[in-house]
Design an enzyme around this catalytic site. Structure first.
Site, PDB file in Angstrom:
ATOM      1  CE  LYS A 223      13.663   1.961  -3.217  1.00  0.00           C
ATOM      2  NZ  LYS A 223      12.636   1.379  -2.414  1.00  0.00           N
TER       3      LYS A 223
ATOM      4  CD  GLN B 104       7.249  -7.547   3.981  1.00  0.00           C
ATOM      5  OE1 GLN B 104       6.425  -8.297   3.455  1.00  0.00           O
ATOM      6  NE2 GLN B 104       7.933  -6.661   3.277  1.00  0.00           N
TER       7      GLN B 104
ATOM      8  CG  HIS C  96       3.430   0.767  -5.477  1.00  0.00           C
ATOM      9  ND1 HIS C  96       3.670   1.802  -4.615  1.00  0.00           N
ATOM     10  CD2 HIS C  96       3.964  -0.331  -4.894  1.00  0.00           C
ATOM     11  CE1 HIS C  96       4.297   1.357  -3.548  1.00  0.00           C
ATOM     12  NE2 HIS C  96       4.496   0.062  -3.689  1.00  0.00           N
TER      13      HIS C  96
ATOM     14  NE  ARG D  40      10.520   1.237   5.390  1.00  0.00           N
ATOM     15  CZ  ARG D  40      10.361  -0.033   4.999  1.00  0.00           C
ATOM     16  NH1 ARG D  40      10.718  -0.401   3.794  1.00  0.00           N
ATOM     17  NH2 ARG D  40       9.830  -0.927   5.814  1.00  0.00           N
TER      18      ARG D  40
ATOM     19  CB  SER E 292      10.915   4.440  -1.378  1.00  0.00           C
ATOM     20  OG  SER E 292      10.674   3.839  -0.126  1.00  0.00           O
TER      21      SER E 292
ATOM     22  N   GLY F 115       0.806  -1.219   0.000  1.00  0.00           N
ATOM     23  CA  GLY F 115       0.000   0.000   0.000  1.00  0.00           C
ATOM     24  C   GLY F 115       0.838   1.266   0.000  1.00  0.00           C
TER      25      GLY F 115
END
Ligand code: PAF
Length: 325
Positions: free
Chosen positions: A193, A105, A81, A231, A229, A75
């Site tokens: 990536k 994970q 994506h 993040r 990303s 998500g």
């Protein structure tokens, strides 16, 4: 300008997919547009958190002889994506996007509780990209309380991210295999990536004889080079600027090889020195490995992965290149 919608066999859906097309005739200064829906199907994306409903949907598609692509995600979707979903839509009749922050994970001190989520934005992106089904299960739907079966790929997950995140790939492989069983796709799409993740999943698919094509897709970057990303949203303005050091190091390593350098340690040293020039960067690793086995190399030869992982503040970012030498 006149717009005429032509419906071949069914009403037209809210989005134009690449299977449809526009066509126009020109008479002097007037253009008459025809929107032609070739497949005659109404496009409507669906969402479910249920394994049972997902299976039922896929069974129905299979009954109609349709191929299925899967894009597994956690998500908080971005252009990276989207590029996977768009590719999957091109190559399959139906596309499922899984949207699940997989707890197993994440290591004990990692960002599971703060991992960014926005299911509404994800829904919009998936719909705009032409996905057919978003599978967004709750943790309890995916993992029973006494869940105790895990999948582990040895060796290929030992180096790079596997060193600092020892249980990470076991969690990835376990959830990806579960998703494969739930969706039973013809093809599954992963970004380069996460190059080690891609290699690990390819190895799992090979070793366990999965009849699924694993499709790797190129890294999508911001205009200034930073690899996209989820993040990246953790970064402050200053950190965002500092994070550019990753793509700089990666580009420099790739160029050095393109210019003829074959000594892996020389390439690594050069990339390391670039990363060290950024005061906010703390290196986790800089390595050159075989791109498929993820074993360290001394000489640049064959398909080679150059990979870096760097902390910018508390955010751990990764970037890489793959070259054929
Ligand atoms: O790359 C990711 O987002 C995740 O690791 C994946 C493959 C969806 C498994 O949770």
């Amino acid at each position: 300008m006149i717009l005429i919608l032509i419906q071949m066999t069914a009403p037209y859906g809210p989005y134009i997919r690449d299977k449809d097309f526009f066509w126009y005739v020109r008479a002097k200064r007037v253009r008459i547009f025809f929107y032609v829906k070739r497949k005659g199907e109404v496009y409507k994306m669906e969402m479910t958190g249920s394994i049972k409903e997902t299976r039922a949907k896929i069974k129905e598609w299979r009954r109609q002889g349709l191929s299925v692509g899967l894009v597994p995600t956690m998500g908080y979707l971005h252009e990276g994506h989207k590029s996977l979903i768009v590719k999957a839509v091109k190559e399959n009749d139906r596309v499922v996007v899984s949207d699940f922050v997989n707890p197993i994970q994440f290591g004990a001190n990692e960002d599971l509780s703060t991992y960014p989520r926005d299911i509404e934005a994800d829904r919009n992106l998936c719909e705009a990209a032409g996905a057919d089904l978003v599978f967004y299960p709750a943790v309890e739907e995916m993992y029973q309380k006494d869940f105790s079966t895990f999948v582990e790929t040895e060796r290929v997950s030992a180096e790079l991210c596997g060193k600092s995140r020892p249980t990470h790939f076991r969690g990835v492989c376990t959830v990806v295999l579960k998703l494969f069983h739930i969706v039973s796709p013809d093809r599954a799409y992963f970004g380069q990536k996460d190059a080690q993740q891609l290699a690990v999943i390819r190895r799992m698919a090979r070793d366990l004889d999965l009849d699924i094509e694993i499709v790797g897709c190129p890294i999508i970057r911001e205009a200034d080079g930073l690899a996209k990303s989820s993040r990246n949203t953790y970064l402050s303005e200053m950190e965002r600027k500092a994070a550019l050091i990753l793509s700089k190091a990666v580009l420099a390593g790739e160029k050095m090889i393109a210019d003829g350098e074959r000594d892996a340690s020389a390439v690594i040293a050069h990339m390391r020195s670039i990363l060290e020039s950024e005061p906010l960067a703390k290196i986790d690793y800089v390595e050159l490995t075989d791109a498929d086995s993820i074993e360290k190399i001394q000489t640049v030869k064959g398909r080679v992965l150059g990979a870096v992982a760097v902390f910018i503040g508390t955010t751990r970012l990764i970037d890489n290149f793959i070259v054929e030498a």
